[in-house]
Design an enzyme around this catalytic site. Structure first.
Site, short mmCIF file in Angstrom:
data_model
loop_
_atom_site.label_atom_id
_atom_site.label_comp_id
_atom_site.label_asym_id
_atom_site.label_seq_id
_atom_site.Cartn_x
_atom_site.Cartn_y
_atom_site.Cartn_z
N CYS A 100 2.84 4.08 11.41
CA CYS A 100 2.00 5.27 11.64
C CYS A 100 0.72 4.77 12.29
O CYS A 100 0.65 3.62 12.71
CB CYS A 100 1.77 6.06 10.35
SG CYS A 100 0.73 5.26 9.11
N THR A 110 -2.31 3.95 11.18
CA THR A 110 -2.89 2.78 10.51
C THR A 110 -1.84 1.93 9.80
O THR A 110 -2.11 0.78 9.43
CB THR A 110 -3.88 3.22 9.43
OG1 THR A 110 -3.18 4.07 8.51
CG2 THR A 110 -5.06 3.97 10.02
N GLY A 134 -0.79 5.17 5.42
CA GLY A 134 -0.15 6.34 4.80
C GLY A 134 1.34 6.17 4.65
O GLY A 134 1.92 6.46 3.58
N HIS A 154 9.22 -16.45 -7.73
CA HIS A 154 8.92 -15.18 -7.06
C HIS A 154 9.90 -14.09 -7.48
O HIS A 154 9.55 -12.92 -7.52
CB HIS A 154 8.93 -15.37 -5.54
CG HIS A 154 7.97 -16.42 -5.08
ND1 HIS A 154 6.61 -16.30 -5.28
CD2 HIS A 154 8.17 -17.63 -4.49
CE1 HIS A 154 6.01 -17.39 -4.80
NE2 HIS A 154 6.94 -18.21 -4.33
C1 RB5 Z 1 -2.00 10.69 11.74
O1 RB5 Z 1 -3.05 11.23 12.49
C2 RB5 Z 1 -2.50 9.55 10.90
O2 RB5 Z 1 -3.18 10.05 9.79
C3 RB5 Z 1 -1.36 8.66 10.47
O3 RB5 Z 1 -0.71 8.17 11.59
C4 RB5 Z 1 -1.72 7.47 9.63
O4 RB5 Z 1 -2.73 6.72 10.20
C5 RB5 Z 1 -1.94 7.73 8.20
O5 RB5 Z 1 -2.12 6.83 7.37
#
Ligand code: RB5
Length: 146
Positions: A66, A68, A71, A134
């Site tokens: 995604c 970052t 999420g 581990h």
């Molecule tokens: C989408 O705009 C963004 O929130 C998603 O891609 C991500 O970065 C969420 O963690």
């Protein structure tokens, strides 16, 4: 090895780049569950699709992307049986396999460049779990699900 990959709209370009890298491996079968355009989608839905392939055994591993990577990795780690590692560097990618037996890799399309992302994926694909001490710790992680 069958690998399922998915991204939200924040990482569609990175998904195409990762697929190119995966295609370097003759023994990897790539299963792309989308998204396929820039239209906004919700990353938990993508995490669910990718992880269902992994927990069902249809795919050995998954890759979720995604904007970052945060999420979608959070969503993936809510799913029983998933050990998702958000790795935006090669060292973390290797350790996530050696020490944590990560079965899903997450990266951020707005965080990591194509070159580093390729190296991260190559390292993550080719590194094996070390087991031993581990394994005991990974078993304890999995016990937290219950
Ligand atoms: C989408 O705009 C963004 O929130 C998603 O891609 C991500 O970065 C969420 O963690």
């Amino acid at each position: 090895m069958r690998i399922t990959i998915g991204s939200d709209h924040g990482a569609v370009e990175l998904k195409e780049e990762v697929k190119k890298v995966l295609s370097e491996f003759s023994d990897i079968d790539i299963n792309d569950v989308g998204t396929f355009g820039k239209e906004s989608v919700d990353y938990p839905d993508i995490a669910e699709k990718v992880c269902a392939e992994v927990t069902s055994g249809n795919s050995e591993r998954g890759i979720v992307l995604c904007g970052t990577g945060i999420g979608i990795s959070m969503a993936a780690n809510k799913i029983k049986g998933i050990r998702c590692a958000l790795c935006n560097d090669v060292y973390s990618a290797k350790k996530s396999r050696e020490h944590n037996n990560a079965n899903v890799l997450a990266m951020g399309g707005r965080v990591v460049g194509f070159g580093p992302a390729g190296e991260i994926v190559r390292a993550w694909i080719t590194t094996e779990f070390e087991g031993g001490r581990h394994a005991r710790r990974v078993n304890k992680i999995m016990a937290l699900e219950n």
